[in-house]
Write an enzyme that holds these catalytic residues in place. Structure first.
Site, mmCIF file in Angstrom:
data_model
loop_
_atom_site.group_PDB
_atom_site.id
_atom_site.type_symbol
_atom_site.label_atom_id
_atom_site.label_comp_id
_atom_site.label_asym_id
_atom_site.label_seq_id
_atom_site.Cartn_x
_atom_site.Cartn_y
_atom_site.Cartn_z
ATOM 1 N N ARG A 193 -9.957 -11.709 1.925
ATOM 2 C CA ARG A 193 -10.839 -12.747 1.376
ATOM 3 C C ARG A 193 -10.168 -14.115 1.377
ATOM 4 N NH1 ARG A 193 -11.399 -9.375 -4.031
ATOM 5 N NH2 ARG A 193 -11.155 -7.810 -2.405
ATOM 6 N N LYS A 196 0.834 -1.196 0.000
ATOM 7 C CA LYS A 196 0.000 0.000 0.000
ATOM 8 C C LYS A 196 0.877 1.258 0.000
ATOM 9 C CE LYS A 196 -3.643 -2.001 2.981
ATOM 10 N NZ LYS A 196 -4.822 -1.874 2.109
#
Length: 507
Positions: free
Chosen positions: A352, A278
């Protein structure tokens, strides 16, 4: 860690002049023609005098407005506090308006010891909402500041003036408020802990400590067992960190169970994005990426403390997502728990992956319903903002969760699962990829999770819903109502209310 509610509550229906306190709180609504004082304990003369000065004092009755005035002989309090509840219909104040008013007031009155509320409470639920809001609003994180000078301690004693003081249902309602507030505040504290102190192993330790004294069974799967048993999603995400992952299973069982429920929570204790790292600014709040697992843990513990007649199992999928020479790479293929293969196209779509393992494990026990909670996508924030969570899944479960959230005072909104999003997750080298269509990414992520929901014993897909709480789990703005800055405890109250509704429907 241990979390205690620091407020003691009592409900009275006696002369307020004899109830010595630091502050007496009365409610002010935002009326069509100006502020309206609700259910005041003041004498007619004192009330008339106060009404004449409201506009000059800048009192509007808006939600979160708290105005201090000198005390009055009628009250027995050192100061009089006018607390806004926002617009009302007639004299009816909603439970959520009472929660928010109590929370805002307790935050504003930090430093005082004893506060009395004399506000409209026509039902036991009103009294309970007031107590819950006060307990939530008084929350303070035990920060790591080396100096505590200037810090104002939270209010420790709250008295509620109500004609319902002797109602036989009141004690149980206040006990529920206390248990739920404790669960929310424990979730907030877990989220607020820095990642240097809260990582997979210490998160598991905190779960053990919070579970003490409750009728629950806690099982912690360490990295050796996870590797041996094939938990490929959680091990893949965690393999770049020096702090190995954990799967924590917390089980509550009732001999009177009317349903078997499973909650699955995302527990990424810090999300750097991994190899798909990020931007620096995007990492600042990523200690909150375990808020789903924290909410699931404390919701199960609250259900256990309430003794509700259900079986509930929480699955906490805990890992730290870090870049290193051992981290998973884009194009790697992971074999998930249960055998399905996933091509990793973006290591920052890691939540996920750990959730998939948890959903497969939960499905293997054939629960009646599976609900997962995760700070899963930035797309959720883009779609619904910072205060409203998205819920997706089977219509029956999502509708029930929406109803529970409305009752609890949390904001969630149903979103669809468009079938055209599934082909975007196809992979040429694995059963599926971990990212797909970028537009509507919140829904694409839910479509991915849906692939890991198993079948019931009769061969039907287990009813399931997914809560994406990426925005409302962490408040970067100023506090409001009973919601503090940083961790909010989002979804704990909804999950508990959902379980209560399941019980009520079975009666």
């Amino acid at each position: 860690m241990s979390v205690k509610n620091i407020i003691s509550f009592r409900v009275i229906n006696t002369d307020l002049a004899k109830a010595s306190s630091d502050a007496l709180v009365i409610a002010v609504a935002k009326g069509a023609n100006g502020p309206v004082i609700l259910d005041s304990p003041l004498s007619p003369a004192a009330l008339a005098s106060l009404k004449e000065t409201l506009t000059a004092l800048g009192v509007t009755g808006a939600a979160d407005q708290v105005v201090r005035l000198p005390g009055h002989p009628d009250t027995g309090a050192t100061i009089l506090v006018l607390a806004g509840v926002g617009p009302v219909k007639g004299t009816a104040v909603t439970e959520e308006a009472l929660r928010r008013m109590a929370g805002a007031t307790l935050r504003a009155l930090a430093g005082l010891k004893h506060v009395v509320f004399a506000v409209p409470t026509t039902t036991v639920s009103h009294v309970a909402a007031l107590a819950e809001g006060a307990a939530l609003g008084s929350y303070q994180f035990a920060s790591m500041h080396t100096s505590t000078s200037g810090r104002k301690l939270p209010v420790s004693k709250v008295t509620i003036h109500s004609t319902l003081a002797k109602d036989p249902e009141l004690a149980a309602a206040l006990e529920r408020s206390s248990i739920v507030a404790k669960a929310v505040n424990a979730t907030r504290t877990l989220v607020n802990e820095p990642p240097s102190t809260l990582y997979p192993a210490t998160f598991a330790d905190a779960a053990r400590e919070l579970s003490k004294g409750l009728p629950v069974k806690l099982t912690v799967l360490d990295e050796k067992r996870l590797l041996k048993e094939g938990w490929g999603g959680i091990m893949g995400v965690g393999q770049g960190s020096s702090r190995p992952p954990r799967m924590v299973k917390v089980e509550y069982k009732s001999e009177r169970a009317v349903a078997n429920l499973a909650f699955v929570g995302k527990g990424i204790t810090f999300d750097s994005g991994g190899i798909s790292i990020k931007p620096g600014a995007g990492m600042v709040t990523m200690k909150c990426d375990m808020a789903g697992a924290a909410a699931v843990l404390n919701a199960v513990l609250a259900v256990a403390a309430l003794g509700l007649p259900v079986n509930v199992t929480g699955w906490l999928c805990i890992a730290e997502n870090m870049p290193s020479g051992t981290a998973i790479r884009p194009s790697d293929v992971l074999t998930m728990f249960g055998g399905k293969t996933v091509e990793v196209l973006n290591t920052d779509a890691e939540g996920r992956l750990v959730m998939a393992d948890g959903l497969v494990a939960a499905s293997a026990e054939f629960p009646d319903v599976i609900i997962d909670v995760a700070t899963l996508t930035g797309a959720q924030v883009m779609a619904l903002g910072h205060r409203t969570a998205g819920v997706m899944g089977d219509e029956g479960v999502t509708a029930a969760l929406k109803a529970a959230a409305d009752r609890a005072g949390e904001l969630i909104w149903p979103m669809p699962l468009p079938e055209e999003l599934r082909p975007s997750l196809d992979s040429p080298v694995a059963d599926m990829a971990n990212i797909g269509e970028r537009m509507g990414g919140m829904m694409t992520a839910a479509v991915f999770l849906q692939e890991f929901i198993g079948k019931s014993k009769d061969g039907e897909t287990i009813p399931w819903a997914h809560l994406d709480i990426a925005g409302p789990a962490f408040n970067e703005s100023a506090p409001y109502g009973y919601t503090p800055k940083q961790g909010t405890g989002m979804s704990v109250r909804t999950l508990v209310a959902y379980v209560e509704d399941v019980v009520a429907r079975s009666a």
